[in-house]
Design an enzyme around this catalytic site. Structure first.
Site, mmCIF file in Angstrom:
data_model
loop_
_atom_site.group_PDB
_atom_site.id
_atom_site.type_symbol
_atom_site.label_atom_id
_atom_site.label_comp_id
_atom_site.label_asym_id
_atom_site.label_seq_id
_atom_site.Cartn_x
_atom_site.Cartn_y
_atom_site.Cartn_z
ATOM 1 N N CYS A 1 55.276 46.276 42.534
ATOM 2 C CA CYS A 1 55.478 47.717 42.744
ATOM 3 C C CYS A 1 56.481 48.058 43.848
ATOM 4 C CB CYS A 1 54.172 48.392 43.135
ATOM 5 S SG CYS A 1 52.662 47.597 42.609
ATOM 6 N N LYS B 1 60.171 46.623 43.499
ATOM 7 C CA LYS B 1 60.678 47.287 42.291
ATOM 8 C C LYS B 1 61.090 48.736 42.584
ATOM 9 C CE LYS B 1 57.930 49.712 40.057
ATOM 10 N NZ LYS B 1 56.992 49.461 39.003
ATOM 11 N N TYR C 1 56.576 48.279 30.360
ATOM 12 C CA TYR C 1 57.060 49.031 31.521
ATOM 13 C C TYR C 1 57.987 48.213 32.405
ATOM 14 C CZ TYR C 1 53.802 47.170 35.098
ATOM 15 O OH TYR C 1 53.139 46.385 36.009
ATOM 16 N N GLU D 1 61.777 49.334 33.267
ATOM 17 C CA GLU D 1 62.156 49.588 34.666
ATOM 18 C C GLU D 1 63.361 48.742 35.079
ATOM 19 O OE1 GLU D 1 57.812 50.983 36.405
ATOM 20 O OE2 GLU D 1 58.399 48.904 36.678
ATOM 21 N N HIS E 1 57.252 78.322 41.259
ATOM 22 C CA HIS E 1 58.576 78.539 40.678
ATOM 23 C C HIS E 1 59.670 78.389 41.727
ATOM 24 C CE1 HIS E 1 61.361 80.214 37.786
ATOM 25 N NE2 HIS E 1 61.808 81.035 38.737
ATOM 26 N N GLU F 1 55.964 73.557 36.684
ATOM 27 C CA GLU F 1 55.303 74.817 36.340
ATOM 28 C C GLU F 1 55.072 74.934 34.836
ATOM 29 O OE1 GLU F 1 57.669 78.557 36.836
ATOM 30 O OE2 GLU F 1 59.318 77.223 37.361
HETATM 31 P P1 FAD Z 1 47.849 40.070 43.014
HETATM 32 O O1 FAD Z 1 48.386 41.203 43.797
HETATM 33 O O2 FAD Z 1 48.727 39.444 41.996
HETATM 34 O O3 FAD Z 1 47.376 38.970 44.061
HETATM 35 C C1 FAD Z 1 46.903 37.726 43.657
HETATM 36 C C2 FAD Z 1 47.227 36.720 44.751
HETATM 37 O O4 FAD Z 1 46.481 35.542 44.528
HETATM 38 C C3 FAD Z 1 48.689 36.290 44.765
HETATM 39 O O5 FAD Z 1 49.237 36.525 46.041
HETATM 40 C C4 FAD Z 1 48.661 34.799 44.431
HETATM 41 O O6 FAD Z 1 49.653 34.068 45.107
HETATM 42 C C5 FAD Z 1 47.263 34.422 44.906
HETATM 43 N N1 FAD Z 1 46.682 33.256 44.232
HETATM 44 C C6 FAD Z 1 46.603 33.033 42.893
HETATM 45 N N2 FAD Z 1 45.931 31.895 42.647
HETATM 46 C C7 FAD Z 1 45.576 31.387 43.862
HETATM 47 C C8 FAD Z 1 44.850 30.230 44.254
HETATM 48 N N3 FAD Z 1 44.323 29.388 43.363
HETATM 49 N N4 FAD Z 1 44.699 29.997 45.585
HETATM 50 C C9 FAD Z 1 45.207 30.855 46.519
HETATM 51 N N5 FAD Z 1 45.885 31.965 46.182
HETATM 52 C C10 FAD Z 1 46.056 32.238 44.877
HETATM 53 N N6 FAD Z 1 51.121 48.266 39.652
HETATM 54 C C11 FAD Z 1 51.097 49.580 39.979
HETATM 55 O O7 FAD Z 1 50.014 50.132 40.220
HETATM 56 N N7 FAD Z 1 52.266 50.302 40.068
HETATM 57 C C12 FAD Z 1 53.479 49.741 39.841
HETATM 58 O O8 FAD Z 1 54.508 50.419 39.927
HETATM 59 C C13 FAD Z 1 53.533 48.353 39.508
HETATM 60 N N8 FAD Z 1 54.723 47.743 39.315
HETATM 61 C C14 FAD Z 1 54.753 46.410 39.044
HETATM 62 C C15 FAD Z 1 55.989 45.798 38.855
HETATM 63 C C16 FAD Z 1 56.059 44.455 38.564
HETATM 64 C C17 FAD Z 1 57.408 43.809 38.361
HETATM 65 C C18 FAD Z 1 54.856 43.690 38.470
HETATM 66 C C19 FAD Z 1 54.917 42.223 38.147
HETATM 67 C C20 FAD Z 1 53.614 44.277 38.661
HETATM 68 C C21 FAD Z 1 53.557 45.645 38.949
HETATM 69 N N9 FAD Z 1 52.333 46.306 39.129
HETATM 70 C C22 FAD Z 1 52.301 47.645 39.421
HETATM 71 C C23 FAD Z 1 51.038 45.585 38.963
HETATM 72 C C24 FAD Z 1 50.423 45.223 40.309
HETATM 73 O O9 FAD Z 1 51.349 44.482 41.067
HETATM 74 C C25 FAD Z 1 49.144 44.422 40.088
HETATM 75 O O10 FAD Z 1 48.289 45.152 39.239
HETATM 76 C C26 FAD Z 1 48.414 44.136 41.395
HETATM 77 O O11 FAD Z 1 49.222 43.436 42.298
HETATM 78 C C27 FAD Z 1 47.140 43.339 41.089
HETATM 79 O O12 FAD Z 1 46.488 42.981 42.284
HETATM 80 P P2 FAD Z 1 45.542 41.701 42.320
HETATM 81 O O13 FAD Z 1 44.860 41.752 43.636
HETATM 82 O O14 FAD Z 1 44.726 41.636 41.093
HETATM 83 O O15 FAD Z 1 46.528 40.451 42.238
#
Ligand code: FAD
Length: 465
Positions: free
Chosen positions: A48, A51, A177, A181, A435, A440
């Site tokens: 997010c 991007k 999306y 984007e 307005h 609106e």
């Molecule tokens: P994540 O944020 O993915 O975090 C998971 C973490 O776990 C990562 O840091 C990873 O390295 C770590 N991990 C994984 N496996 C292990 C392991 N075994 N041991 C230790 N660490 C581990 N959402 C929006 O709401 N608005 C947006 O505009 C938007 N734009 C996006 C644009 C892009 C290009 C992408 C790819 C996603 C976008 N998203 C957006 C989605 C959003 O980023 C995710 O929904 C959100 O980050 C999910 O959070 P999470 O905590 O589930 O996982």
């Protein structure tokens, strides 16, 4: 000796994991959290936030083009991709540091390691083992590419944030999306941009009118958008890449970005060893309280693939912590979550699409408008705005609000409050317009569309809505 090292151990330092760890610690739990890449997760590091920063950069081109109509003469503008990436990287590093600070201030033990479940209470962290009473899986997702010849020459959104140069010609493959984007980003920054999607129109799952409208608007912006188009192979050809397209055509580009889907990050996580159920795509199965098939193991965010959005992962984290550590049980409500696509023009939506509402057997009143925004009268821009209300005829409750146009995300965020509260069309009408704005129109649409001869459900479903 204590039975457990931690009351809660969180795997994944992204949006959901960090919030859960901090809050649980706030309730007095002893918490550890492991992250294998960078603190902040997908949203902060390669989703997010970066991007949106690139989207802002890509809008400047249109702003400059619009300026002449307002009397400005601007000397030829220069753009530096390396400068943009350097500035973006600084900001992302700053945010990532803040995440670590928030965790340490909250007295969470921060561990930089790959984590793997050994059994339902034991976690292996790069060689050493710890035990936790409760475990939260918040490992997010990762991009997935089709296995076609030459796919190794392509990149995903992960690498797109670190390209050393702006490609002169780029193909973005996908119709969701992230594809829309990135096509907007590259096109706005001056790359010749091809958007190749094997279906039609873009943005499956969004309202059918929104999909049709934004597909045309993206074409008007100069993106070579080819629907029903698929890549069969990628071949290096001198300094560039040659894409072999379905139907025998070929396309030469300097970079190809695949945005054809994401899968949960659950491989190698030891789910089998702990007995946690996953489906065949690796998605962790959870109940309404984010509990997995194993009583003391929970999962939130993208690895559960309910609604892959940052604020959803965060709210799921809050519901989990309040329920398990705060003594205040509640379940996340996944209905009426607003979301946006930061393509150009922007798309934002809350609630039901027309086809989703009709498929529940509802009779609907549909209100639509499509107009040239005031700014375009002087700027000369051909960009138009589209808005739609999906209203339940019997109750007059507004079920869905959809917009394509500048600032759609900012506008729909506020309207989402009304939709979440169950506002009726009459309450929209009672709201006095602000307005002159585009927004609106949402409180001034008076005439419903004529009832379709056939509701058109089958046509819309055939179109993949
Ligand atoms: P994540 O944020 O993915 O975090 C998971 C973490 O776990 C990562 O840091 C990873 O390295 C770590 N991990 C994984 N496996 C292990 C392991 N075994 N041991 C230790 N660490 C581990 N959402 C929006 O709401 N608005 C947006 O505009 C938007 N734009 C996006 C644009 C892009 C290009 C992408 C790819 C996603 C976008 N998203 C957006 C989605 C959003 O980023 C995710 O929904 C959100 O980050 C999910 O959070 P999470 O905590 O589930 O996982």
């Amino acid at each position: 000796m204590a039975l457990y090292d931690y009351d809660l151990f969180v795997i994944g330092g992204g949006s959901g994991g960090v919030r859960a760890a901090r809050m649980a610690s706030g309730y007095g739990a002893k918490v550890g959290i492991a992250e294998e890449y960078r603190w902040g997760g997908t949203c902060v590091i390669r989703g997010c936030v970066p991007k949106k920063l690139l989207v802002y950069a890509s809008h400047v081109h249109d702003e400059i083009a619009d300026a002449a109509g307002f009397g400005w003469t601007i000397p030829e503008a220069q753009f530096s991709w390396p400068k943009l990436i350097e500035n973006k990287d600084k900001e992302i590093a700053r945010l990532s540091r803040i995440y670590v600070e928030l965790l340490t201030k909250a007295k969470v033990e921060v561990i930089e390691a790959h984590a793997r479940l050994v059994d339902r209470h034991t976690i292996e962290l790069d060689g050493r083992q710890v035990r936790a009473k409760t475990i939260l899986l918040a490992t997010g997702g990762k991009p997935e590419r089709p296995r076609i010849p030459g796919i190794e020459h392509s990149i995903t959104s992960n690498e797109a944030f670190h390209l050393p140069h702006l490609p002169k010609r780029v193909a973005v493959v996908g119709g969701g999306y992230i594809a829309a984007e990135f096509a907007g980003i590259f096109n706005g920054l001056g790359a010749k941009t091809h958007l190749l999607y094997r279906g039609a129109p873009l943005l499956r799952g969004f309202d059918g009118d929104v999909r049709a409208f934004v597909t045309e608007e993206i074409r008007k912006k100069g993106v070579d958008l080819r629907t029903n188009s698929d890549v069969e192979a990628i071949e290096p050809a001198g300094t560039h890449l040659r894409l072999k397209l379905k139907g025998g055509e070929s396309l030469d580009v300097d970079q190809v970005l695949y945005a054809t889907g994401r899968v949960p990050n659950t491989e190698g996580l030891g789910l089998e060893a702990a007995g946690v159920d996953v489906d065949k795509k690796g998605i962790i199965r959870v109940d309404g309280h984010s509990r997995t098939s194993i009583e003391n193991i929970y999962a939130i965010g993208d690895c559960t693939d309910r609604l892959a959005l940052t604020p959803v992962a965060i709210k799921e984290a809050m519901a989990f912590v309040d329920t398990v550590f705060g003594g205040k049980p509640w379940a996340m409500d996944h209905s009426n979550v607003a979301h946006a696509v930061f393509c150009q023009p922007q798309v934002a939506t809350v609630g039901m699409s027309e086809v989703a509402a009709r498929s529940e057997g509802r009779r609907l009143d549909i209100y639509k408008t499509n107009f040239k925004p005031l700014k375009a009268t002087l700027s000369g821009s051909t960009e138009r705005v589209f808005m739609k209300l999906v209203v339940d005829r019997a109750s007059q409750v507004v079920l869905g609000v959809h917009m394509v146009g500048a600032d759609a995300a900012e506008i729909i965020q506020s309207i989402a409050i009304a939709v979440k509260m169950g506002a009726t069309k009459a309450q929209f009408d009672q709201t006095v317009a602000l307005h002159p704005t585009a927004a609106e129109e949402f409180v001034t649409m008076r005439t419903p569309e004529p009832e379709p001869v056939e509701p058109g459900l089958e046509d819309m479903q055939a179109a993949g809505e």
